[in-house]
Write an enzyme that holds these catalytic residues in place. Sequence first.
Site, PDB file in Angstrom:
ATOM      1  N   CYS A   9      17.851   5.943 -15.929  1.00  0.00           N
ATOM      2  CA  CYS A   9      17.404   6.245 -14.439  1.00  0.00           C
ATOM      3  C   CYS A   9      17.773   7.439 -14.154  1.00  0.00           C
ATOM      4  O   CYS A   9      18.830   8.042 -14.236  1.00  0.00           O
ATOM      5  CB  CYS A   9      17.804   5.042 -13.595  1.00  0.00           C
ATOM      6  SG  CYS A   9      19.464   5.039 -13.114  1.00  0.00           S
ATOM      7  N   ARG A  26      47.383  -9.016  -8.193  1.00  0.00           N
ATOM      8  CA  ARG A  26      46.530  -9.385  -9.293  1.00  0.00           C
ATOM      9  C   ARG A  26      47.110 -10.649 -10.123  1.00  0.00           C
ATOM     10  O   ARG A  26      48.280 -10.550 -10.581  1.00  0.00           O
ATOM     11  CB  ARG A  26      45.874  -8.656 -10.331  1.00  0.00           C
ATOM     12  CG  ARG A  26      44.791  -7.639  -9.575  1.00  0.00           C
ATOM     13  CD  ARG A  26      43.583  -8.391  -9.296  1.00  0.00           C
ATOM     14  NE  ARG A  26      42.599  -7.440  -8.978  1.00  0.00           N
ATOM     15  CZ  ARG A  26      42.263  -7.243  -7.577  1.00  0.00           C
ATOM     16  NH1 ARG A  26      42.929  -7.786  -6.800  1.00  0.00           N
ATOM     17  NH2 ARG A  26      41.199  -6.566  -7.388  1.00  0.00           N
ATOM     18  N   CYS A  35      39.519 -11.318  -8.059  1.00  0.00           N
ATOM     19  CA  CYS A  35      39.610 -10.475  -7.003  1.00  0.00           C
ATOM     20  C   CYS A  35      38.924 -10.869  -5.592  1.00  0.00           C
ATOM     21  O   CYS A  35      38.610 -12.084  -5.821  1.00  0.00           O
ATOM     22  CB  CYS A  35      38.346  -9.353  -7.578  1.00  0.00           C
ATOM     23  SG  CYS A  35      37.658  -8.040  -6.684  1.00  0.00           S
ATOM     24  N   HIS A  36      39.284 -10.198  -4.500  1.00  0.00           N
ATOM     25  CA  HIS A  36      38.764 -10.760  -3.511  1.00  0.00           C
ATOM     26  C   HIS A  36      37.443 -10.985  -3.185  1.00  0.00           C
ATOM     27  O   HIS A  36      36.962 -11.917  -2.601  1.00  0.00           O
ATOM     28  CB  HIS A  36      39.023  -9.744  -2.188  1.00  0.00           C
ATOM     29  CG  HIS A  36      40.665  -9.703  -2.054  1.00  0.00           C
ATOM     30  ND1 HIS A  36      41.603  -8.973  -2.319  1.00  0.00           N
ATOM     31  CD2 HIS A  36      41.191 -10.577  -0.841  1.00  0.00           C
ATOM     32  CE1 HIS A  36      42.863  -9.166  -1.830  1.00  0.00           C
ATOM     33  NE2 HIS A  36      42.671 -10.170  -0.712  1.00  0.00           N
ATOM     34  N   THR A  37      36.578 -10.371  -3.929  1.00  0.00           N
ATOM     35  CA  THR A  37      34.845 -10.539  -4.053  1.00  0.00           C
ATOM     36  C   THR A  37      34.884 -12.021  -4.641  1.00  0.00           C
ATOM     37  O   THR A  37      33.868 -12.619  -4.273  1.00  0.00           O
ATOM     38  CB  THR A  37      34.353  -9.416  -4.824  1.00  0.00           C
ATOM     39  OG1 THR A  37      34.823  -8.115  -4.484  1.00  0.00           O
ATOM     40  CG2 THR A  37      32.870  -9.390  -4.969  1.00  0.00           C
ATOM     41  N   HIS A  67      34.858 -11.329 -12.519  1.00  0.00           N
ATOM     42  CA  HIS A  67      34.058 -10.078 -12.893  1.00  0.00           C
ATOM     43  C   HIS A  67      35.132  -8.936 -13.276  1.00  0.00           C
ATOM     44  O   HIS A  67      34.819  -7.994 -13.551  1.00  0.00           O
ATOM     45  CB  HIS A  67      33.221  -9.423 -11.768  1.00  0.00           C
ATOM     46  CG  HIS A  67      34.142  -9.072 -10.374  1.00  0.00           C
ATOM     47  ND1 HIS A  67      34.412 -10.212  -9.534  1.00  0.00           N
ATOM     48  CD2 HIS A  67      34.438  -7.917  -9.994  1.00  0.00           C
ATOM     49  CE1 HIS A  67      35.132  -9.767  -8.595  1.00  0.00           C
ATOM     50  NE2 HIS A  67      35.210  -8.280  -8.624  1.00  0.00           N
ATOM     51  N   GLU A  68      36.468  -9.460 -13.315  1.00  0.00           N
ATOM     52  CA  GLU A  68      37.721  -8.636 -13.939  1.00  0.00           C
ATOM     53  C   GLU A  68      38.114  -9.084 -15.043  1.00  0.00           C
ATOM     54  O   GLU A  68      38.694 -10.122 -15.091  1.00  0.00           O
ATOM     55  CB  GLU A  68      38.767  -8.368 -12.743  1.00  0.00           C
ATOM     56  CG  GLU A  68      38.417  -7.215 -11.773  1.00  0.00           C
ATOM     57  CD  GLU A  68      39.710  -6.936 -10.994  1.00  0.00           C
ATOM     58  OE1 GLU A  68      39.749  -6.003 -10.204  1.00  0.00           O
ATOM     59  OE2 GLU A  68      40.882  -7.747 -11.227  1.00  0.00           O
ATOM     60  N   CYS A 101      37.405  -3.524 -12.112  1.00  0.00           N
ATOM     61  CA  CYS A 101      36.883  -3.532 -10.721  1.00  0.00           C
ATOM     62  C   CYS A 101      38.014  -2.971  -9.833  1.00  0.00           C
ATOM     63  O   CYS A 101      37.729  -1.584  -9.780  1.00  0.00           O
ATOM     64  CB  CYS A 101      36.657  -4.891 -10.292  1.00  0.00           C
ATOM     65  SG  CYS A 101      36.054  -4.987  -8.505  1.00  0.00           S
ATOM     66  N   CYS A 133      21.682   7.484 -13.248  1.00  0.00           N
ATOM     67  CA  CYS A 133      22.471   7.658 -14.701  1.00  0.00           C
ATOM     68  C   CYS A 133      22.293   8.982 -15.161  1.00  0.00           C
ATOM     69  O   CYS A 133      23.321   9.662 -15.849  1.00  0.00           O
ATOM     70  CB  CYS A 133      21.939   6.342 -15.576  1.00  0.00           C
ATOM     71  SG  CYS A 133      22.483   4.849 -15.279  1.00  0.00           S
ATOM     72  N   ARG A 161      22.565  -1.801 -10.802  1.00  0.00           N
ATOM     73  CA  ARG A 161      23.401  -1.673  -9.631  1.00  0.00           C
ATOM     74  C   ARG A 161      23.639  -2.977  -9.173  1.00  0.00           C
ATOM     75  O   ARG A 161      22.899  -4.011  -9.301  1.00  0.00           O
ATOM     76  CB  ARG A 161      22.644  -0.863  -8.461  1.00  0.00           C
ATOM     77  CG  ARG A 161      23.589  -0.730  -7.336  1.00  0.00           C
ATOM     78  CD  ARG A 161      23.074   0.059  -6.372  1.00  0.00           C
ATOM     79  NE  ARG A 161      22.362   1.115  -6.669  1.00  0.00           N
ATOM     80  CZ  ARG A 161      21.513   1.940  -5.821  1.00  0.00           C
ATOM     81  NH1 ARG A 161      21.404   1.657  -4.563  1.00  0.00           N
ATOM     82  NH2 ARG A 161      20.961   3.226  -6.421  1.00  0.00           N
ATOM     83  N   CYS A 171      22.411   2.048 -17.005  1.00  0.00           N
ATOM     84  CA  CYS A 171      21.344   1.893 -18.087  1.00  0.00           C
ATOM     85  C   CYS A 171      21.151   3.257 -18.830  1.00  0.00           C
ATOM     86  O   CYS A 171      20.312   3.217 -19.891  1.00  0.00           O
ATOM     87  CB  CYS A 171      19.996   1.609 -17.494  1.00  0.00           C
ATOM     88  SG  CYS A 171      19.238   3.025 -16.377  1.00  0.00           S
ATOM     89  N   CYS A 174      23.336   3.055 -10.706  1.00  0.00           N
ATOM     90  CA  CYS A 174      22.005   2.776 -11.655  1.00  0.00           C
ATOM     91  C   CYS A 174      21.195   2.100 -11.031  1.00  0.00           C
ATOM     92  O   CYS A 174      21.389   0.785 -10.289  1.00  0.00           O
ATOM     93  CB  CYS A 174      22.808   2.157 -12.743  1.00  0.00           C
ATOM     94  SG  CYS A 174      21.382   1.495 -13.856  1.00  0.00           S
TER      95      CYS A 174
END
Length: 379
Positions: free
Chosen positions: A102, A372, A47-49, A69-70, A177, A105, A117, A99, A113
Site C-alpha cells: 500500500c 511488564r 499491556c495496558h491495552t 498482543h505482546e 508493542c 508501506c 493498521r 502489507c 499500513c
Amino acid sequence: MSIAGQVIRCKAAVAWEAGKPLSVEEIEVAPPQKNEVRVKIHFTSLCHTDVYFWEAKGQNPLFPRILGHEAEGVVESVGEGVIDVQPGDHVLPIFTGECKECPHCLSEASNMCDLLRINTERGGMLHDGHTRFSKDGKPIYHFLGTSTFSEYTVVHVGQVAKINPEAPLDKVCVLSCGMSTGFGATVNVAKPKKGGSVAIFGLGAVGLAAAEGARVCEASRIIGIDLNPNRFEEAKKFGCTEFVNPKDHNKPVQEVIAEMTGGGVDCSIECTGSTQAMVSAFECVHDGWGVAVLVGVPSRDDSFKTHPIHFLNERTLRGTFFGNYKPRSDIPGVVEKYMKKELELDKFITHSVPLLDINKAFEYMLRGEGLRCMIRMDA
C-alpha cells in the site's frame, strides 16, 4: 507427527465477559488460511491495552475474546501464499502490520499500513471474516489480529516479524508493542542529539522505554515527569537524571521545566494520554528548535488548546504510532540492537507467572506494580 492442516486443541485464557477474570481452558485453533500463519506462543506479556479492552471502556464490547498482543513464538504452519516465513521461524506477532504494497508501506515516512493498521473492532480474520478460535463449536473472537493469550494463535503474515532465532524468547517479546513504541518515539521521531535535554511525561513502561531511547542517544539531561513519586527511583535505571512531580509546584509544569533548562528542553515525549500533559509537553520545549512527540492515546472525545504563537516561535509538535517502526522491516533490527547490548530489555520485565495464573498479571497492573509481567505459556 505433523499437525499442519489440522485443528489444534490447546489451552487459552478466554475473556468471557468484560471485567471478569480470564478462564484458562481448552479451545480449538483452526489451521491458517490464505496469507495466515499459525504460531506456537512461548511467552507473552500483559499491556495496558489488554486491560483497557478487557474492561470494555469506551468501545463496543466483543466477547468471548482471546486478548494478548505482546508475544514471541515459533511458526507451526503457514497458509496458502505465505512465502516470507516458514515453520520453525521465530517471530514476534504485532498488533499492526505491513502489507508491503500500500502507499503507506511503500513510503519511507510512514508505518500506517492501509490493510493491516490496528483495528480494535475486528473479531475475525481478514481473509474471510471468520475466527480461527472456537470452543465446543462456538466462535471465540480475535483481538488486534494477534490473540497471544493462547498456546497457539493464527495471525496474518503481514503481522509477524521474523527475528533472530538466537534472541531469548522471554525477553524480546516486549518489543512487539510497548517498548518499541516508547523507544522509537525517541530515537526515530524526537531524535535528541548527544548532550541534549529530554523531558519524558509519564514513567510507565512506555515512558521508561522513551527514556531508554534518550539514554541510548546519549542525552545529558533526561527529566522524568510523573504524579507518582514512587516511580522516580526505578526510572534512574532507564537513564532519568532528574524528576518533577507537577503536584509539588504551584505553577504549570512547563514553566518549571523551562526554568530548570534555561528556556526549555530540546525535545519531549508524552506517554500518558492526558491532554493536559500533551499541552505541557509541547509548551516545555525550547523555541527555535524544540520538538514534542505525542505517544499516549487520549480518550475518544478529548481535545486540547494551545496558543498558535508556540508554533510560530518554531516549536514542532509531532505524533507517532508504534514508534514509527514498520513491523516486518524494522523490528528485526531492534531485536539485533538488544543482541548487541545496545538496548536493555531485562529491566522492563518485573514479574513472571504461568498461564494458569494470568489473572495475577492483571492484578499487578491494576495495582500499578511493576512494568511488564511475563506470562509463561508452557508452565
